[in-house]
Design an enzyme around this catalytic site. Sequence first.
Site, mmCIF file in Angstrom:
data_model
loop_
_atom_site.group_PDB
_atom_site.id
_atom_site.type_symbol
_atom_site.label_atom_id
_atom_site.label_comp_id
_atom_site.label_asym_id
_atom_site.label_seq_id
_atom_site.Cartn_x
_atom_site.Cartn_y
_atom_site.Cartn_z
ATOM 1 N N HIS A 34 36.699 -82.612 -50.245
ATOM 2 C CA HIS A 34 37.485 -82.071 -51.359
ATOM 3 C C HIS A 34 38.917 -82.603 -51.243
ATOM 4 O O HIS A 34 39.579 -82.436 -50.223
ATOM 5 C CB HIS A 34 37.452 -80.543 -51.305
ATOM 6 C CG HIS A 34 38.073 -79.867 -52.477
ATOM 7 N ND1 HIS A 34 37.418 -79.723 -53.681
ATOM 8 C CD2 HIS A 34 39.299 -79.298 -52.643
ATOM 9 C CE1 HIS A 34 38.207 -79.068 -54.528
ATOM 10 N NE2 HIS A 34 39.369 -78.816 -53.928
ATOM 11 N N ASP A 36 42.558 -82.599 -52.906
ATOM 12 C CA ASP A 36 43.425 -81.822 -53.801
ATOM 13 C C ASP A 36 44.622 -82.641 -54.258
ATOM 14 O O ASP A 36 45.494 -82.973 -53.456
ATOM 15 C CB ASP A 36 43.921 -80.567 -53.066
ATOM 16 C CG ASP A 36 42.851 -79.502 -52.963
ATOM 17 O OD1 ASP A 36 42.276 -79.140 -54.010
ATOM 18 O OD2 ASP A 36 42.575 -79.049 -51.835
#
Length: 225
Positions: A34, A36
């Site tokens: 992930h 960001d």
Amino acid sequence: MTTYRIAPSILSADCARLGEEVSAVIAAGADLIHFDVMDNHYVPNLTFGPMVCAAVKPYASVPVDVHLMVEPVDDLIQAFAKAGTDIITFHPEASRHVDRSLSLIKDAGCQAGLVLNPATSVSVLENVLNRLDMVLLMSVNPGFGGQSFIAHTLEKIRRVRALLDEYEAKSGRRIALEVDGGIKTDNIAAVAAAGADTFVAGSAIFNQPDYKAVIDAMRQELAKV
Ligand code: DX5
Ligand code: ZN
């Protein structure tokens, strides 16, 4: 039987050693990375751009899940697609034409998703389900790692699960339901029981010395659901 995926957020990784951190967390069992992206405009923090994504990509033997917290979104969608990302999600408030932004992601060959802030209504999903591969529900206000899980998100997860199940029954297509913010070993089972299948965890994993121990403990909790 739901396949659960754990997506460590490298926001909490050691940014001086990002490549090594990505390799280490994949060796520890990560299913997605992930990533960001914050612009100090849509959210009050600044992180990494497409150049860093392209630099990290060779270390990522699992899909890269880019979470855009930027406004506007369209130019960066194209830049991240070129950087080799697999999944791109964005906040509908940050795009003037949500359907067009979703099409840009799909046309670039990536999976597309919308991100709903804690206060964003579920209704934004209704007219674009056919374009979505993923829905990402924020269980904190976006901008920082290490915040506490907002408990009333559980009710929203259940509502979105019902909407996605209804869509799957009609279309035969399954849309992933990811939750992001404040996920730890002690609440991941409740998030899964509410209907999530993909779990972002930043500080819970990277603030511990043994990433595998945390991911294994999370999987043990998921096995109880
Ligand atoms: C917050 C980010 C999250 C964050 C999660 O805006 O979208 O992905 O890294 O961090 P934790 O797991 O520490 O809440
Ligand atoms: Zn995120």
